[in-house]
Design a protein around this motif. Structure first.
Motif, PDB file in Angstrom:
ATOM      1  N   LEU A   2       0.844  -1.205   0.000  1.00 17.84           N
ATOM      2  CA  LEU A   2       0.000   0.000   0.000  1.00 17.84           C
ATOM      3  C   LEU A   2       0.877   1.252   0.000  1.00 17.84           C
ATOM      4  O   LEU A   2       1.809   1.363   0.790  1.00 17.84           O
ATOM      5  CB  LEU A   2      -0.895   0.019   1.234  1.00 17.84           C
ATOM      6  CG  LEU A   2      -2.017  -1.033   1.293  1.00 17.84           C
ATOM      7  CD1 LEU A   2      -2.751  -0.944   2.611  1.00 17.84           C
ATOM      8  CD2 LEU A   2      -2.985  -0.849   0.128  1.00 17.84           C
ATOM      9  N   ALA A   3       0.578   2.161  -0.914  1.00 16.52           N
ATOM     10  CA  ALA A   3       1.285   3.441  -0.916  1.00 16.52           C
ATOM     11  C   ALA A   3       0.705   4.322   0.188  1.00 16.52           C
ATOM     12  O   ALA A   3       1.414   5.096   0.835  1.00 16.52           O
ATOM     13  CB  ALA A   3       1.131   4.127  -2.263  1.00 16.52           C
ATOM     14  N   LEU A  25      -4.673   3.098  -0.922  1.00 13.27           N
ATOM     15  CA  LEU A  25      -4.215   3.237  -2.307  1.00 13.27           C
ATOM     16  C   LEU A  25      -3.061   2.274  -2.545  1.00 13.27           C
ATOM     17  O   LEU A  25      -2.035   2.330  -1.847  1.00 13.27           O
ATOM     18  CB  LEU A  25      -3.774   4.692  -2.566  1.00 13.27           C
ATOM     19  CG  LEU A  25      -3.004   4.965  -3.866  1.00 13.27           C
ATOM     20  CD1 LEU A  25      -3.837   4.611  -5.094  1.00 13.27           C
ATOM     21  CD2 LEU A  25      -2.586   6.440  -3.937  1.00 13.27           C
ATOM     22  N   GLU A  26      -3.235   1.385  -3.500  1.00 12.07           N
ATOM     23  CA  GLU A  26      -2.171   0.438  -3.854  1.00 12.07           C
ATOM     24  C   GLU A  26      -1.041   1.172  -4.572  1.00 12.07           C
ATOM     25  O   GLU A  26      -1.286   2.119  -5.318  1.00 12.07           O
ATOM     26  CB  GLU A  26      -2.730  -0.632  -4.804  1.00 12.07           C
ATOM     27  CG  GLU A  26      -3.597  -1.672  -4.161  1.00 12.07           C
ATOM     28  CD  GLU A  26      -2.794  -2.735  -3.420  1.00 12.07           C
ATOM     29  OE1 GLU A  26      -1.580  -2.855  -3.679  1.00 12.07           O
ATOM     30  OE2 GLU A  26      -3.390  -3.427  -2.581  1.00 12.07           O
ATOM     31  N   SER A 181       2.784   6.411  -7.050  1.00  7.55           N
ATOM     32  CA  SER A 181       1.335   6.369  -6.835  1.00  7.55           C
ATOM     33  C   SER A 181       0.838   7.808  -6.721  1.00  7.55           C
ATOM     34  O   SER A 181       1.570   8.689  -6.262  1.00  7.55           O
ATOM     35  CB  SER A 181       1.010   5.639  -5.543  1.00  7.55           C
ATOM     36  OG  SER A 181       1.818   4.498  -5.422  1.00  7.55           O
ATOM     37  N   ILE A 182      -0.386   8.027  -7.127  1.00  4.16           N
ATOM     38  CA  ILE A 182      -0.914   9.396  -7.126  1.00  4.16           C
ATOM     39  C   ILE A 182      -2.271   9.450  -6.435  1.00  4.16           C
ATOM     40  O   ILE A 182      -3.173   8.676  -6.752  1.00  4.16           O
ATOM     41  CB  ILE A 182      -1.058   9.935  -8.576  1.00  4.16           C
ATOM     42  CG1 ILE A 182       0.300   9.934  -9.288  1.00  4.16           C
ATOM     43  CG2 ILE A 182      -1.673  11.320  -8.576  1.00  4.16           C
ATOM     44  CD1 ILE A 182       0.255  10.410 -10.735  1.00  4.16           C
ATOM     45  N   LEU A 183      -2.385  10.347  -5.489  1.00  4.37           N
ATOM     46  CA  LEU A 183      -3.691  10.668  -4.910  1.00  4.37           C
ATOM     47  C   LEU A 183      -4.051  12.046  -5.459  1.00  4.37           C
ATOM     48  O   LEU A 183      -3.300  13.010  -5.279  1.00  4.37           O
ATOM     49  CB  LEU A 183      -3.639  10.726  -3.384  1.00  4.37           C
ATOM     50  CG  LEU A 183      -4.950  11.149  -2.714  1.00  4.37           C
ATOM     51  CD1 LEU A 183      -6.000  10.060  -2.855  1.00  4.37           C
ATOM     52  CD2 LEU A 183      -4.747  11.473  -1.234  1.00  4.37           C
ATOM     53  N   LYS A 194     -10.942   9.781 -17.177  1.00  4.93           N
ATOM     54  CA  LYS A 194      -9.850   9.519 -18.114  1.00  4.93           C
ATOM     55  C   LYS A 194      -8.693   8.767 -17.480  1.00  4.93           C
ATOM     56  O   LYS A 194      -8.095   7.912 -18.109  1.00  4.93           O
ATOM     57  CB  LYS A 194      -9.294  10.852 -18.654  1.00  4.93           C
ATOM     58  CG  LYS A 194     -10.192  11.522 -19.655  1.00  4.93           C
ATOM     59  CD  LYS A 194      -9.545  12.803 -20.151  1.00  4.93           C
ATOM     60  CE  LYS A 194     -10.552  13.668 -20.872  1.00  4.93           C
ATOM     61  NZ  LYS A 194     -10.055  15.022 -21.105  1.00  4.93           N
ATOM     62  N   CYS A 195      -8.324   9.122 -16.233  1.00  7.70           N
ATOM     63  CA  CYS A 195      -7.037   8.591 -15.777  1.00  7.70           C
ATOM     64  C   CYS A 195      -7.030   7.835 -14.452  1.00  7.70           C
ATOM     65  O   CYS A 195      -6.023   7.196 -14.144  1.00  7.70           O
ATOM     66  CB  CYS A 195      -6.002   9.710 -15.735  1.00  7.70           C
ATOM     67  SG  CYS A 195      -6.101  10.746 -14.289  1.00  7.70           S
ATOM     68  N   ALA A 196      -8.086   7.883 -13.662  1.00  5.65           N
ATOM     69  CA  ALA A 196      -7.999   7.255 -12.336  1.00  5.65           C
ATOM     70  C   ALA A 196      -8.220   5.747 -12.394  1.00  5.65           C
ATOM     71  O   ALA A 196      -8.966   5.245 -13.229  1.00  5.65           O
ATOM     72  CB  ALA A 196      -9.017   7.885 -11.405  1.00  5.65           C
ATOM     73  N   ASP A 197      -7.519   5.030 -11.511  1.00  4.88           N
ATOM     74  CA  ASP A 197      -7.742   3.583 -11.377  1.00  4.88           C
ATOM     75  C   ASP A 197      -8.746   3.327 -10.256  1.00  4.88           C
ATOM     76  O   ASP A 197      -9.534   2.403 -10.325  1.00  4.88           O
ATOM     77  CB  ASP A 197      -6.427   2.887 -11.017  1.00  4.88           C
ATOM     78  CG  ASP A 197      -5.348   3.162 -12.055  1.00  4.88           C
ATOM     79  OD1 ASP A 197      -5.571   2.806 -13.214  1.00  4.88           O
ATOM     80  OD2 ASP A 197      -4.318   3.766 -11.701  1.00  4.88           O
ATOM     81  N   TYR A 198      -8.643   4.128  -9.214  1.00  3.18           N
ATOM     82  CA  TYR A 198      -9.535   3.981  -8.059  1.00  3.18           C
ATOM     83  C   TYR A 198     -10.239   5.304  -7.783  1.00  3.18           C
ATOM     84  O   TYR A 198      -9.709   6.373  -8.088  1.00  3.18           O
ATOM     85  CB  TYR A 198      -8.741   3.593  -6.807  1.00  3.18           C
ATOM     86  CG  TYR A 198      -8.157   2.216  -6.876  1.00  3.18           C
ATOM     87  CD1 TYR A 198      -8.851   1.118  -6.387  1.00  3.18           C
ATOM     88  CD2 TYR A 198      -6.894   2.010  -7.433  1.00  3.18           C
ATOM     89  CE1 TYR A 198      -8.316  -0.162  -6.455  1.00  3.18           C
ATOM     90  CE2 TYR A 198      -6.350   0.736  -7.508  1.00  3.18           C
ATOM     91  CZ  TYR A 198      -7.065  -0.346  -7.012  1.00  3.18           C
ATOM     92  OH  TYR A 198      -6.528  -1.592  -7.084  1.00  3.18           O
ATOM     93  N   ILE A 199     -11.382   5.206  -7.179  1.00  4.35           N
ATOM     94  CA  ILE A 199     -12.116   6.414  -6.801  1.00  4.35           C
ATOM     95  C   ILE A 199     -12.462   6.341  -5.316  1.00  4.35           C
ATOM     96  O   ILE A 199     -12.931   5.315  -4.821  1.00  4.35           O
ATOM     97  CB  ILE A 199     -13.450   6.536  -7.588  1.00  4.35           C
ATOM     98  CG1 ILE A 199     -13.197   6.614  -9.097  1.00  4.35           C
ATOM     99  CG2 ILE A 199     -14.267   7.735  -7.107  1.00  4.35           C
ATOM    100  CD1 ILE A 199     -12.512   7.881  -9.571  1.00  4.35           C
ATOM    101  N   THR A 200     -12.203   7.442  -4.626  1.00  2.00           N
ATOM    102  CA  THR A 200     -12.674   7.575  -3.250  1.00  2.00           C
ATOM    103  C   THR A 200     -13.561   8.801  -3.227  1.00  2.00           C
ATOM    104  O   THR A 200     -13.154   9.876  -3.679  1.00  2.00           O
ATOM    105  CB  THR A 200     -11.478   7.726  -2.281  1.00  2.00           C
ATOM    106  OG1 THR A 200     -10.736   6.518  -2.320  1.00  2.00           O
ATOM    107  CG2 THR A 200     -11.954   7.977  -0.863  1.00  2.00           C
TER     108      THR A 200
END
Lengths: 284, 218
Positions: A2-3, A25-26, A181-183, A194-200
């Protein structure tokens, strides 16, 4: 690995509260952190950076507790605030020469490469940069000191569509190797499509949902139907709008019976945000 | 800490403020003036401008995101102000030496720029620091009330000292007289001033750090 691992953050102000904020966030992925203005995005980000005194909760970055390893971890965190400027009258070169001294793993060659790649002119003052270029400069600084976690607060707000698209491409390139990794907090949900893998998703200081993007959207259904059909599902809807043709409303997928005959589609992130905001407003 | 100090000096202090000690210090050349006013230009003009610059450029947020500790942030800021204070007093002292040689027969009404006078200047700056930093670091943001209180406290001390000097012929003679016994007294006042300056600034640092730890960067 986990990042970022956020567990049960609590922070109470007189007029606002973060309540049990948790999400993970992985490493090597982009997480979009969405919510309306005032929902708690920036408060959460400042909590992550140990800028606030929490009432409870734990933040782990790259496996280490932030409260205990703040200085060490800040060597590995890069940041960009889309709507806050720093030392705007200074030239890029002046600011970089000062900032780089704080980082143990500063790489001058990497910095030169990023300047070229982002077309940044060192002689320019910060005030002379466009909003997009300012974010790129923050990224150049972060990546040159070897940041593994980028925390970007509204980095695309105020950018034109071309500059936004350009930045989103850069974000995607950065995570390709799986090291960074990017938050990414924003209220412009189309960027995340367009670009996110995960959504919170945060609303009124609480995490509504945190999941892989498609899975996130699939947990909802956007219904549209007639007034008579509205009465069948009204109590289970998160919120709804009526118009001359009938209604449209958002519902949790598990609460929806496909056999009801009501037209259902997968909502966009924006629609999910809007209908949740409408629910919050109705509860006020 | 050194990097933070460099950052505060390079980004927050306009080069003009490094020239100020030499420009304002020249007021020491005015014969028989109220010389305690000379170092005051530092806290009337320089410090408010520097603090305004840090705030306008979002320095607190900028610095907090870097790998630095809160005590180091406070220490660096205090060092920057102390460096400038020493520059102001040092430059004024050099001009003071010229004043004494330029007007050897002048009958001083206020404190003459002998060693004892500089001791009073150090005490004035010590009081200023003691009020400024602990008040400022309650928020690390609002500098106005801290500046006003610190300036008022330093000026009350300065004018009380000068008023006492005007009322007491003995004190006036001790501060303005020459000869070995007067010089010994003046060196003692200077030494006491330097010790008080260091002690008060150290206390200001300790209180500031304690308060700054409670501050949230919002």
């Amino acid at each position: 690995m986990l990042a970022l691992d956020i567990r049960n953050l609590n922070k109470k102000y007189s007029n606002f509260q973060l309540k049990d904020v948790s999400f993970q966030l992985e490493k090597g992925f982009i997480m979009g952190f969405i919510g309306a203005n005032g929902a708690g995005k920036t408060t959460t980000i400042k909590s992550i950076l140990n800028m606030l005194h929490l009432d409870g909760g734990e933040i782990r970055i790259l496996g280490k507790n932030m409260a205990e390893h703040e200085i060490e971890l800040k060597q590995e965190i890069g940041f960009a605030f889309g709507d806050i400027d720093f030392y705007t009258r200074s030239r890029i070169k002046t600011l970089t020469d000062i900032v780089k001294k704080f980082y143990d793993h500063w790489d001058d060659e990497a910095y030169r490469n990023y300047l070229r790649r982002f077309k940044l002119d060192e002689k320019k003052k910060i005030v002379e940069l466009s909003s997009g270029m300012k974010v790129k400069y923050s990224l150049a600084l972060a990546l040159s000191h070897g940041a593994k976690l980028l925390i970007l607060d509204e980095p695309t707000s105020g950018l034109d569509p071309v500059a936004r698209d350009d930045l989103l491409d850069i974000f995607q390139e950065l995570v390709v190797d799986g090291e960074i990794s990017i938050l990414f907090s924003t209220h412009i949900t189309s960027d995340l499509e367009k670009c996110a893998d995960y959504i919170t998703f945060i609303a009124d200081g609480r995490i509504v949902n945190s999941a892989e993007k498609e899975e996130f959207k699939e947990t909802y259904r956007l219904l549209s139907g007639s007034d008579s059909q509205l009465n069948l599902v009204k109590n289970r809807l998160i919120s709804y709008k009526t118009n001359s043709f009938g209604f449209t409303g958002l519902i949790h997928a598990i609460d929806f019976d496909p056999a009801s005959g009501i037209k259902a589609t997968t909502p966009s992130l924006e629609e999910i945000m809007i209908y949740h905001a409408k629910k919050e407003a109705a509860n006020v | 800490m050194y990097n933070l100090m460099l950052k505060d000096l390079k980004l927050g202090v306009n080069p003009w403020f490094f020239a100020m000690p030499f420009m304002m210090g020249a007021l020491m050349l005015v014969p028989d003036w109220l010389y305690l006013i000379v170092p005051m230009y530092f806290f009337w003009i320089t410090v408010p401008n520097i603090f305004a610059q840090y705030r306008a450029q979002n320095d607190l947020l900028f610095t907090s995101m870097m790998p630095v500790t809160k005590p180091d942030m406070v220490k660096a800021r205090i060092f920057v102000i102390v460096i400038l204070e020493l520059m102001h007093i040092g430059a004024a002292m050099i001009y003071g030496l010229f004043t004494i040689r330029l007007y050897p027969d002048l009958d001083y009404h206020f404190f003459a720029p002998h060693l004892g006078f500089w001791g009073l200047c150090f005490i004035m700056m010590a009081i200023y620091n003691l009020f400024l930093f602990p008040m400022f670091y309650k928020t690390a943001y609002k500098y106005g009330p801290a500046q006003l209180s610190a300036i008022a406290a330093a000026m009350v001390f300065a004018f009380a000292a000068q008023w006492t000097g005007l009322q007491s012929t003995y004190l006036s003679d001790r501060f303005n007289g020459s000869g070995s016994s007067h010089t010994a007294f003046q060196i003692a006042i200077l030494a006491a001033g330097i010790v008080i300056f260091m002690a008060f600034t150290w206390i200001a640092y300790r209180i500031s750090v304690r308060r700054f730890r409670q501050v949230e960067i919002r």
